[in-house]
Scaffold this motif. Structure first.
Motif, short mmCIF file in Angstrom:
data_model
loop_
_atom_site.label_atom_id
_atom_site.label_comp_id
_atom_site.label_asym_id
_atom_site.label_seq_id
_atom_site.Cartn_x
_atom_site.Cartn_y
_atom_site.Cartn_z
N GLY A 118 0.63 -1.21 -0.02
CA GLY A 118 -0.08 0.03 0.29
C GLY A 118 0.94 1.23 -0.08
O GLY A 118 0.38 2.36 -0.17
N THR A 119 2.14 1.00 0.11
CA THR A 119 2.87 2.26 0.05
C THR A 119 3.15 2.60 -1.46
O THR A 119 3.13 1.85 -2.21
CB THR A 119 4.38 2.23 0.73
N PRO A 120 3.67 4.26 -1.73
CA PRO A 120 3.95 4.22 -3.24
C PRO A 120 4.86 3.21 -3.78
O PRO A 120 5.76 2.96 -3.21
CB PRO A 120 4.71 5.54 -3.08
N GLY A 121 4.55 2.78 -4.92
CA GLY A 121 5.04 1.82 -5.51
C GLY A 121 4.91 0.55 -5.34
O GLY A 121 5.39 -0.52 -5.95
N MET A 122 4.16 0.20 -4.03
CA MET A 122 3.90 -1.42 -3.71
C MET A 122 2.35 -1.51 -4.00
O MET A 122 1.53 -0.65 -3.43
CB MET A 122 4.31 -1.39 -2.35
N PRO A 123 1.89 -2.51 -4.34
CA PRO A 123 0.66 -2.85 -4.52
C PRO A 123 -0.27 -3.25 -3.44
O PRO A 123 0.58 -3.39 -2.41
CB PRO A 123 0.78 -4.23 -5.51
N GLY A 124 -1.71 -3.18 -3.41
CA GLY A 124 -2.30 -3.49 -2.25
C GLY A 124 -2.76 -2.19 -1.37
O GLY A 124 -2.50 -1.15 -1.78
N GLU A 125 -3.44 -2.76 -0.44
CA GLU A 125 -4.10 -1.46 0.37
C GLU A 125 -3.14 -1.50 1.76
O GLU A 125 -2.64 -2.75 2.04
CB GLU A 125 -5.51 -1.74 0.82
N GLN A 126 -3.22 -0.48 2.45
CA GLN A 126 -2.48 -0.33 4.08
C GLN A 126 -3.25 -1.28 4.80
O GLN A 126 -4.52 -1.00 5.07
CB GLN A 126 -2.42 0.85 4.24
#
Length: 148
Positions: A118-126
């Motif tokens: 969920g962080t910038p560049g990483m898929p998914g949700e926090q």
């Protein structure tokens, strides 16, 4: 009396504009990363969307860069960024990066260990809090926590 009030209001607005300009993100950044890392490229795109011109360096020895930056052992991530006199380690959300440039603390930089979803560049949700740390000379301290 009205003229004085208007003059004070204009002066106040100019001061607010000056502090907002000082808090803006720098125009340029350099990212040190592995050339095959797609999530790092995602972070670069995110910075560019914020108006930052990013230079990518693929052939640097990341361990040496992290040591030069003062990143504490065990708190590294996949890329390191030099930006506006600070180091940004990993996929630090823009909220924290902007806070760094608003507050301008006397530290070497800020970081987010690992590669949280969920962080910038990483898929998914926090799905968990992001514990962003500040660092200087391989020592770290809490900077901010961003809740999901």
């Amino acid at each position: 009396m009205k003229r004085t009030s208007l003059s004070l209001w204009v002066s106040g607005m100019l001061l607010l504009g000056t502090s907002a300009a000082q808090a803006a993100l720098p125009d340029e950044a350099t990212i040190y990363k592995n050339p095959q890392c797609g999530c790092c490229d995602g972070y670069v795109r995110h910075l560019e969307e914020q108006g930052v011109n990013v230079t990518s360096v693929h052939d640097a020895e990341l361990g040496k860069i992290k040591q030069q930056a003062g990143i504490p052992h065990g708190l590294g991530s996949c890329h390191t960024i030099a930006m506006g006199g600070y180091w940004i380690e990993g996929h630090v959300p823009m909220e924290a990066v902007k806070a760094l440039f608003e507050e301008r603390p006397e530290v070497d930089g800020i970081g987010l260990a690992g590669m949280p979803t969920g962080t910038p560049g990483m898929p998914g949700e926090q799905s968990a809090p992001y514990d962003i740390y500040s660092f200087s000379d391989q020592e770290h301290a809490p900077f901010m926590t961003l809740e999901p």
